[in-house]
Design a protein around this motif. Structure first.
Motif, PDB file in Angstrom:
ATOM      1  N   LYS A  56       1.677   1.785  -1.597  1.00 15.93           N
ATOM      2  CA  LYS A  56       1.239   2.965  -0.688  1.00 15.93           C
ATOM      3  C   LYS A  56       0.737   4.392  -1.487  1.00 15.93           C
ATOM      4  N   VAL A  57       1.624   4.639  -2.028  1.00 14.78           N
ATOM      5  CA  VAL A  57       1.255   6.000  -2.763  1.00 14.78           C
ATOM      6  C   VAL A  57       0.635   5.949  -3.957  1.00 14.78           C
ATOM      7  N   PHE A  58       0.428   4.892  -4.520  1.00 11.77           N
ATOM      8  CA  PHE A  58      -0.559   4.535  -5.725  1.00 11.77           C
ATOM      9  C   PHE A  58      -1.363   3.507  -5.082  1.00 11.77           C
ATOM     10  N   PRO A  59      -2.484   3.800  -4.715  1.00 11.40           N
ATOM     11  CA  PRO A  59      -3.504   2.730  -4.470  1.00 11.40           C
ATOM     12  C   PRO A  59      -3.973   2.065  -5.457  1.00 11.40           C
ATOM     13  N   SER A  60      -4.086   2.227  -6.752  1.00 13.68           N
ATOM     14  CA  SER A  60      -4.477   1.619  -7.789  1.00 13.68           C
ATOM     15  C   SER A  60      -3.532   0.158  -7.854  1.00 13.68           C
ATOM     16  N   VAL A  61      -2.339   0.230  -7.398  1.00 10.41           N
ATOM     17  CA  VAL A  61      -1.173  -1.047  -7.687  1.00 10.41           C
ATOM     18  C   VAL A  61      -1.225  -1.751  -6.340  1.00 10.41           C
ATOM     19  N   VAL A  62      -2.135  -1.858  -5.427  1.00 11.73           N
ATOM     20  CA  VAL A  62      -1.831  -2.173  -4.082  1.00 11.73           C
ATOM     21  C   VAL A  62      -1.921  -3.710  -4.276  1.00 11.73           C
ATOM     22  N   ASN A  63      -2.770  -4.256  -5.196  1.00 12.74           N
ATOM     23  CA  ASN A  63      -2.969  -5.716  -5.141  1.00 12.74           C
ATOM     24  C   ASN A  63      -1.896  -6.370  -6.332  1.00 12.74           C
ATOM     25  N   THR A  64      -1.050  -5.516  -6.713  1.00  8.90           N
ATOM     26  CA  THR A  64      -0.106  -5.658  -7.851  1.00  8.90           C
ATOM     27  C   THR A  64       1.061  -6.481  -6.967  1.00  8.90           C
ATOM     28  N   ASP A  65       1.585  -7.746  -7.401  1.00  9.41           N
ATOM     29  CA  ASP A  65       2.653  -8.065  -6.332  1.00  9.41           C
ATOM     30  C   ASP A  65       4.080  -7.403  -6.582  1.00  9.41           C
ATOM     31  N   ASN A  66       4.216  -6.863  -7.920  1.00  2.00           N
ATOM     32  CA  ASN A  66       5.451  -5.946  -7.926  1.00  2.00           C
ATOM     33  C   ASN A  66       5.119  -4.955  -9.115  1.00  2.00           C
ATOM     34  N   PRO A  67       4.728  -3.804  -8.748  1.00  2.00           N
ATOM     35  CA  PRO A  67       4.283  -2.816 -10.001  1.00  2.00           C
ATOM     36  C   PRO A  67       5.370  -2.526 -10.937  1.00  2.00           C
ATOM     37  N   LEU A  68       6.668  -2.959 -10.662  1.00  2.00           N
ATOM     38  CA  LEU A  68       7.745  -2.765 -11.269  1.00  2.00           C
ATOM     39  C   LEU A  68       8.169  -3.781 -12.271  1.00  2.00           C
ATOM     40  N   ARG A  69       7.518  -4.728 -12.186  1.00  2.00           N
ATOM     41  CA  ARG A  69       7.648  -5.818 -13.139  1.00  2.00           C
ATOM     42  C   ARG A  69       6.648  -6.054 -14.297  1.00  2.00           C
ATOM     43  N   SER A  70       7.072  -6.361 -15.507  1.00  2.00           N
ATOM     44  CA  SER A  70       6.377  -6.439 -16.667  1.00  2.00           C
ATOM     45  C   SER A  70       6.048  -7.976 -17.138  1.00  2.00           C
ATOM     46  N   ALA A  71       5.096  -8.259 -17.856  1.00  2.00           N
ATOM     47  CA  ALA A  71       4.799  -9.784 -18.049  1.00  2.00           C
ATOM     48  C   ALA A  71       5.647  -9.920 -19.260  1.00  2.00           C
ATOM     49  N   LEU A  72       6.305 -11.119 -19.515  1.00  2.00           N
ATOM     50  CA  LEU A  72       6.641 -11.628 -20.824  1.00  2.00           C
ATOM     51  C   LEU A  72       5.651 -12.647 -21.489  1.00  2.00           C
TER      52      LEU A  72
END
Ligand SMILES: *Cc1c(COP(=O)(O)O)cnc(C)c1O
Length: 441
Positions: A56-72
């Motif tokens: 909600k507060v960062f519209p750029s991540v609205v389509n990221t399923d979890n903006p706090l997770r990073s890829a391996l």
């Protein structure tokens, strides 16, 4: 300092040459501190309750399923270029925190957690949200109005300020970042562009933290994010461990006696790598080997580990400069919240010169092109450090010599995706002038 411990380690550190040190204390099987353990679990839950809020507060991540997770990510071509066999290279991975959105660094974990925890406390105290509810409710107008009366203050060499400043401003707090001389101009500009007040100091990281702390203490409506002492930051970083455990399971990578896990993490004040190591030891015990990377001029965690925990010792005390291209790691004194927790959890530390960091940056650029910053590039040396003489001695001491072929290696890339193109080009320009990376030192 020669009086405290073996002269060899101190004279090596003073010489500012790269090298590998391992912890003579046998690591514990990681029964944690119950208070810290429950704070880690709370942080994991709080971060889960924040996913909707961040969208909600960062519209750029609205389509990221979890903006706090990073890829391996698999990184074979880079490790092969660094001289490793294809079999070994296939066992190497990058935990891509440099791509975490908004903050562009590992600070999205600890930093975001601390600000969200503070926001939740303030809103709870005013009866505006429910305990343990979805934190999406922090965007209600009456909550934002309340937050506008508070400020969040932090001292930083750059990335922590970026993480804290951006989320604080997005939630409606006034945000002030006290920056050390190391902080890059573009990081300050990005903060100012987002409504964050930036106060510039001529001194180092510790001075920026001290100035921020003093300014904040004078104001009852001000929350100081204390990178040298904060448990909320530490446990936010520690929450990364369970995320990694899930990813390893998804990739069918076991972690056990026969297939140990090696994790290489760049270390500044110690909060991020210390938190992650704490979390990993909770989950994997002695089967995970936590190895930190520090610049030769700023090996603050190593200096503190060698000095014991009775008093603070800084890199200046042994004649080092704390000047490094790795701005995220330019810290002279380790956190005394974290260092004691590392005595039985941190397995080893290696140090690298700035030229080595730049050479690793170039190898990445020419192979897989992750695009990290110099601090982060230090992680890429990790697997290679095990074939140095002290690296082999470490493996032998832990009875790993025969099993290292089955190990999994994770290089934690802690930051860099936000570096502007011109800045990156200038770094690469310098990188092509330094000697190729080698562990012959
Ligand atoms: C902050 C940071 C680190 C280290 O974190 P500390 O908590 O200071 O030890 C490593 N790499 C990068 C890119 C960082 O921004």
């Amino acid at each position: 300092m020669g009086d405290i411990l073996d002269d060899g380690a101190w004279s090596w550190l003073r010489s500012a040459k790269a090298g590998f040190w391992f912890n003579p204390a046998l690591p514990c099987d990681a029964a944690g501190d119950p208070m810290v353990d429950s704070a880690v679990e709370e942080a994991e839950a709080r971060l889960r309750r924040s996913i909707g809020l961040l969208g909600k507060v960062f519209p750029s991540v609205v389509n990221t399923d979890n903006p706090l997770r990073s890829a391996l990510l698999p990184v074979s071509p880079m490790m092969e270029r660094l001289g490793q066999s294809s079999e070994f290279a296939a066992r190497c991975w990058v935990k891509a925190d440099h791509r975490l959105p908004i903050a562009g660094s590992v600070k999205a974990r600890g930093g975001f957690h601390e600000v969200i925890a503070f926001a939740e406390r303030v809103a709870l105290a005013h009866g505006l949200v429910e305990a343990n509810g979805d934190l999406l409710s922090l965007v209600k107008p009456e909550v934002k109005e309340l937050f506008s009366r508070y400020s969040v203050v932090v001292g930083s060499t750059g990335n922590l300020g970026m993480g804290i400043g951006l989320i604080s401003a997005a939630l409606g707090f006034r945000a002030t970042v006290h920056m050390s001389h190391d902080a890059k101009a573009w990081k300050k500009q990005r903060l100012r562009d987002n409504g964050v007040e930036v106060v510039e100091h001529g001194g180092d990281y510790a001075e920026a933290v001290a100035k921020g702390r003093t300014a904040s203490e004078a104001d009852a409506f001000s929350h100081f994010v204390d990178d040298e002492r904060s448990l909320d930051l530490f446990v936010g970083y520690a929450a990364a461990a369970s995320e990694l455990a899930v990813q390893l399971r998804e990739c069918a990578i076991p972690v056990d006696h026969d297939q140990p896990l090696f994790v290489y993490i760049p270390c500044g004040v110690g909060g991020a790598p210390g938190g992650i190591a704490y979390g990993l030891k909770r989950i994997f015990g002695q089967h995970v080997h936590c190895i930190f990377a520090e610049p030769v001029q700023s090996p603050c965690m190593l200096v503190q580990m060698l000095s014991g925990m009775d008093r603070c010792v800084s890199v200046y005390d042994i004649g080092l400069t704390n000047r490094t291209e790795a701005d995220g790691l330019a810290v002279a004194q380790a956190s005394m919240l974290v260092a004691p927790l590392m005595v039985e959890r941190l397995d080893a530390i290696y140090t690298l010169t700035d030229d080595q960091l730049l050479s690793l940056l170039l190898v990445d650029h020419e192979t897989i092109g992750l695009g990290v910053e110099p601090s982060s590039a230090s992680a890429f040396a990790g697997p290679l450090m095990l074939s140095t003489e002290p690296g082999k001695a470490y493996l032998a001491k832990h009875g790993l010599t025969d099993r290292v072929g089955q190990a999994t290696h994770i290089m934690w890339t802690t930051g860099g995706s936000l570096i502007p193109a011109t800045e990156r080009a200038a770094l690469l320009e310098r990188a092509i002038q330094v000697a190729p990376f080698t562990t012959d030192f």
